[in-house]
Design a protein around this motif. Structure first.
Motif, PDB file in Angstrom:
ATOM      1  N   ASN A 101     -36.842   1.730  37.783  1.00 59.20           N
ATOM      2  CA  ASN A 101     -36.174   3.010  37.526  1.00 59.20           C
ATOM      3  C   ASN A 101     -37.235   4.072  37.250  1.00 59.20           C
ATOM      4  OD1 ASN A 101     -34.898   5.220  36.112  1.00 59.20           O
ATOM      5  ND2 ASN A 101     -33.102   3.897  35.871  1.00 59.20           N
ATOM      6  N   GLN A 102     -37.399   5.016  38.216  1.00 52.99           N
ATOM      7  CA  GLN A 102     -38.468   5.998  38.085  1.00 52.99           C
ATOM      8  C   GLN A 102     -38.224   6.978  36.946  1.00 52.99           C
ATOM      9  OE1 GLN A 102     -39.711   7.929  41.687  1.00 52.99           O
ATOM     10  NE2 GLN A 102     -39.753   6.026  42.885  1.00 52.99           N
ATOM     11  N   ALA A 103     -36.978   7.312  36.683  1.00 51.95           N
ATOM     12  CA  ALA A 103     -36.687   8.227  35.579  1.00 51.95           C
ATOM     13  C   ALA A 103     -37.097   7.599  34.241  1.00 51.95           C
ATOM     14  CB  ALA A 103     -35.202   8.588  35.569  1.00 51.95           C
ATOM     15  N   GLU A 104     -36.764   6.318  34.078  1.00 53.79           N
ATOM     16  CA  GLU A 104     -37.135   5.629  32.846  1.00 53.79           C
ATOM     17  C   GLU A 104     -38.650   5.470  32.750  1.00 53.79           C
ATOM     18  OE1 GLU A 104     -37.245   3.453  29.302  1.00 53.79           O
ATOM     19  OE2 GLU A 104     -35.793   4.862  30.158  1.00 53.79           O
ATOM     20  N   ALA A 105     -39.297   5.165  33.896  1.00 52.00           N
ATOM     21  CA  ALA A 105     -40.752   5.036  33.903  1.00 52.00           C
ATOM     22  C   ALA A 105     -41.417   6.353  33.527  1.00 52.00           C
ATOM     23  CB  ALA A 105     -41.232   4.558  35.272  1.00 52.00           C
ATOM     24  N   ALA A 106     -40.885   7.466  34.048  1.00 49.73           N
ATOM     25  CA  ALA A 106     -41.431   8.784  33.717  1.00 49.73           C
ATOM     26  C   ALA A 106     -41.282   9.065  32.218  1.00 49.73           C
ATOM     27  CB  ALA A 106     -40.724   9.868  34.538  1.00 49.73           C
ATOM     28  N   ARG A 107     -40.142   8.668  31.658  1.00 55.35           N
ATOM     29  CA  ARG A 107     -39.930   8.868  30.215  1.00 55.35           C
ATOM     30  C   ARG A 107     -40.956   8.079  29.409  1.00 55.35           C
ATOM     31  NH1 ARG A 107     -38.099   6.598  25.926  1.00 55.35           N
ATOM     32  NH2 ARG A 107     -37.647   4.631  27.002  1.00 55.35           N
ATOM     33  N   ARG A 108     -41.206   6.830  29.820  1.00 53.29           N
ATOM     34  CA  ARG A 108     -42.179   6.007  29.120  1.00 53.29           C
ATOM     35  C   ARG A 108     -43.590   6.578  29.228  1.00 53.29           C
ATOM     36  NH1 ARG A 108     -40.743  -0.067  28.916  1.00 53.29           N
ATOM     37  NH2 ARG A 108     -38.474  -0.093  29.068  1.00 53.29           N
ATOM     38  N   LEU A 109     -43.906   7.142  30.392  1.00 53.46           N
ATOM     39  CA  LEU A 109     -45.237   7.701  30.619  1.00 53.46           C
ATOM     40  C   LEU A 109     -45.373   9.113  30.057  1.00 53.46           C
ATOM     41  CD1 LEU A 109     -45.708   6.484  34.306  1.00 53.46           C
ATOM     42  CD2 LEU A 109     -46.936   5.626  32.292  1.00 53.46           C
ATOM     43  N   GLN A 110     -44.228   9.702  29.657  1.00 54.23           N
ATOM     44  CA  GLN A 110     -44.201  11.055  29.085  1.00 54.23           C
ATOM     45  C   GLN A 110     -44.724  12.101  30.073  1.00 54.23           C
ATOM     46  OE1 GLN A 110     -45.879  11.225  25.101  1.00 54.23           O
ATOM     47  NE2 GLN A 110     -45.247   9.117  24.663  1.00 54.23           N
ATOM     48  N   ILE A 111     -44.258  11.963  31.330  1.00 57.59           N
ATOM     49  CA  ILE A 111     -44.576  12.943  32.362  1.00 57.59           C
ATOM     50  C   ILE A 111     -43.284  13.300  33.085  1.00 57.59           C
ATOM     51  CG2 ILE A 111     -46.940  12.117  32.691  1.00 57.59           C
ATOM     52  CD1 ILE A 111     -46.013  10.670  35.214  1.00 57.59           C
ATOM     53  N   PRO A 112     -43.216  14.475  33.757  1.00 58.28           N
ATOM     54  CA  PRO A 112     -41.999  14.837  34.493  1.00 58.28           C
ATOM     55  C   PRO A 112     -41.701  13.844  35.610  1.00 58.28           C
ATOM     56  CG  PRO A 112     -43.411  16.757  34.172  1.00 58.28           C
ATOM     57  CD  PRO A 112     -44.211  15.559  33.750  1.00 58.28           C
ATOM     58  N   ARG A 113     -40.425  13.696  35.906  1.00 56.25           N
ATOM     59  CA  ARG A 113     -40.002  12.773  36.965  1.00 56.25           C
ATOM     60  C   ARG A 113     -40.626  13.162  38.301  1.00 56.25           C
ATOM     61  NH1 ARG A 113     -39.149  10.759  40.943  1.00 56.25           N
ATOM     62  NH2 ARG A 113     -37.347   9.628  41.788  1.00 56.25           N
ATOM     63  N   ARG A 114     -40.703  14.463  38.592  1.00 55.29           N
ATOM     64  CA  ARG A 114     -41.271  14.925  39.861  1.00 55.29           C
ATOM     65  C   ARG A 114     -42.761  14.570  39.953  1.00 55.29           C
ATOM     66  NH1 ARG A 114     -41.263  21.213  42.094  1.00 55.29           N
ATOM     67  NH2 ARG A 114     -42.508  20.817  43.971  1.00 55.29           N
ATOM     68  N   THR A 115     -43.494  14.730  38.854  1.00 57.68           N
ATOM     69  CA  THR A 115     -44.921  14.396  38.835  1.00 57.68           C
ATOM     70  C   THR A 115     -45.133  12.917  39.125  1.00 57.68           C
ATOM     71  OG1 THR A 115     -45.355  16.151  37.225  1.00 57.68           O
ATOM     72  CG2 THR A 115     -47.020  14.402  37.431  1.00 57.68           C
ATOM     73  N   LEU A 116     -44.273  12.088  38.529  1.00 63.23           N
ATOM     74  CA  LEU A 116     -44.384  10.652  38.776  1.00 63.23           C
ATOM     75  C   LEU A 116     -44.164  10.345  40.252  1.00 63.23           C
ATOM     76  CD1 LEU A 116     -44.675   7.723  37.857  1.00 63.23           C
ATOM     77  CD2 LEU A 116     -42.224   7.721  37.350  1.00 63.23           C
TER      78      LEU A 116
END
Length: 446
Positions: A416-431
């Motif tokens: 789940n890219q949205a959850e991964a972005a949250r964990r990495l503390q970066i915007p979903r688009r950047t991820l």
């Protein structure tokens, strides 16, 4: 005897009160608990020398407490108090590690006598644990299982606790985490160290000869049996049998193994009488045996028999800076063996090692360290040869580190890219842009 601490567990307040009075007068220090939950809580705060527990109680019973003590507080004798109808259950519990049982109504003086004997056993167990801790230092436990991370320290403490007691153990761990090393240590630091250690890889023996390999056969037991064969279990008598990849054992043989573990005797094909067997069983698996049992792919009763005492080995990705210590150890070891000077470890290599997920765990790391020591690798996981231009540049190294961090986050988030972005503390688009640039699949692979 006043220093012997008793934890007395019974759901009846009057029984607890009278037991406390009598045992205190007899020179014991007594704590009580009304149920298993309270007993567990008290054991977690301050251990006892002996546990005395009723079997029949509301909720969890005394057998459940026995299993908890055996697994989490090995070495504490457990005495069961049982009604007439529970005697067979208590006898079975003694096979699972109970010290003794008394049928109610029990004689108070007899209970005191049993407690005095159990107290001496507990004292000797503590002394043995102390001596084994000294032995562990002398025998190089930290040299045989390198690492000082919190995960490894907890595992080593558990290993030392289990090594001091002659009980069967089930080892859990991913491929390459060192399950056979742990099994050897359980043997070498245990009471059977002077006897054989017999390793059996259940995945490597063809099913057609599995039975003969384990249990043996007499001459003429079947067509082609021109001579007798001593099975590996009999050969290991007095020592330790290590059953690696136990999940690969054929189901029919699991039934026979269960009987061997329960009865401590082996039925050799072609012999009328079973042979007594005195061994410690240590099994290892990379699979969830309980889940396999629920699917009918592994005998659940064998799992529960083996799982009375368990040891879990942490994967390398959860061991932090242990990666660097292990890599340095293996490269120095290989360099010395090959008569080479140890190669320095550049910061780029250290960063890449820490960023890698190590799916093959210590085995994968050791292979890379060997190649690095021989000059066949630059020390970057996934690369097997030193590039012509020397070590990779900063941009390539940082890309590898970033890729490793993102892949790990994606796997932990189940893709789940949205959850991964949250964990990495970066915007979903950047991820998403980084995933495209680095060539990472949605499941976290490259």
């Amino acid at each position: 005897m006043s220093d012997t601490r008793i934890l007395f567990v019974d759901d009846e307040a009057e029984v607890r009160r009278s037991a406390t009075e009598w045992l205190t007068l007899s020179g014991f220090s007594v704590e009580t608990a009304a149920d298993v939950a309270e007993a567990r809580a008290k054991l977690s705060r301050e251990s006892a020398d002996i546990v005395v527990t009723d079997i029949r109680m509301p909720g969890e019973d005394g057998i459940s407490l026995l299993h908890h003590v055996t697994e989490s507080h090995a070495g504490i004798p457990v005495i069961l108090l049982t009604g007439h109808g529970d005697v067979s259950m208590a006898v079975s519990a003694m096979r699972d590690g109970a010290y003794d049982f008394l049928e109610k109504p029990y004689d108070a003086d007899h209970l005191v006598a049993v407690l005095r004997n159990a107290g001496e056993k507990s004292r000797l167990s503590r002394e043995l644990a102390r001596l084994r801790a000294q032995l562990a230092g002398a025998s190089g436990l930290d040299n045989r299982m390198i690492g000082e991370s919190d995960a490894m320290r907890r595992m080593k403490d558990r290993l030392m606790q289990l090594a001091g007691h002659d009980i069967d153990v089930l080892i859990h761990g991913e491929t390459g985490t060192g399950k056979e090393v742990a099994a050897h240590l359980l043997h070498d630091l245990g009471p059977r160290a002077a006897k054989p250690f017999v390793a059996i890889n259940c995945a490597a023996i063809p099913e057609s000869i599995f039975e003969s390999e384990l249990f043996g056969h007499a001459k003429g037991a079947f067509t082609g049996a021109d001579s007798a064969r001593e099975g590996r279990l009999v050969y290991a008598n007095g020592g330790t049998v290590f059953l690696d990849e136990i999940e690969s054992m054929p189901l029919a043989l699991q039934t026979r193994l269960l009987r061997v573990i329960q009865e401590r005797e082996v039925e050799v094909l072609g012999h009328n009488a079973p042979r007594p067997l005195d061994v410690r069983f240590v099994a290892a698996t990379k699979s969830d045996l309980k889940a396999l049992g629920e699917k009918g792919e592994f005998r659940s009763d064998l799992y529960y028999r083996l799982a009375a005492s368990e040891l879990s080995l942490p994967p390398l990705r959860d061991r932090g800076d242990d990666v660097i210590a292990l890599f340095g150890h293996f490269t120095a070891e290989e360099a010395a063996r090959s008569g080479l000077s140890p190669r320095p470890l550049p910061d780029a290599v250290l960063s890449a090692l820490l960023a890698h997920d190590w799916p093959g765990n210590v085995r994968e790391l050791k292979s890379l360290a060997t190649r690095f020591a021989l000059g066949l690798s630059d020390g970057i996981p996934g690369r097997t040869e030193v590039p012509e231009g020397g070590a990779p540049g900063l941009a390539e190294t940082m890309a590898r580190i970033e890729s490793g961090i993102i892949r790990r986050a994606l796997r932990e988030a189940g893709g789940n890219q949205a959850e991964a972005a949250r964990r990495l503390q970066i915007p979903r688009r950047t991820l998403g842009e980084k995933i495209d640039r680095l060539g990472i699949r949605e499941d976290g692979e490259t």
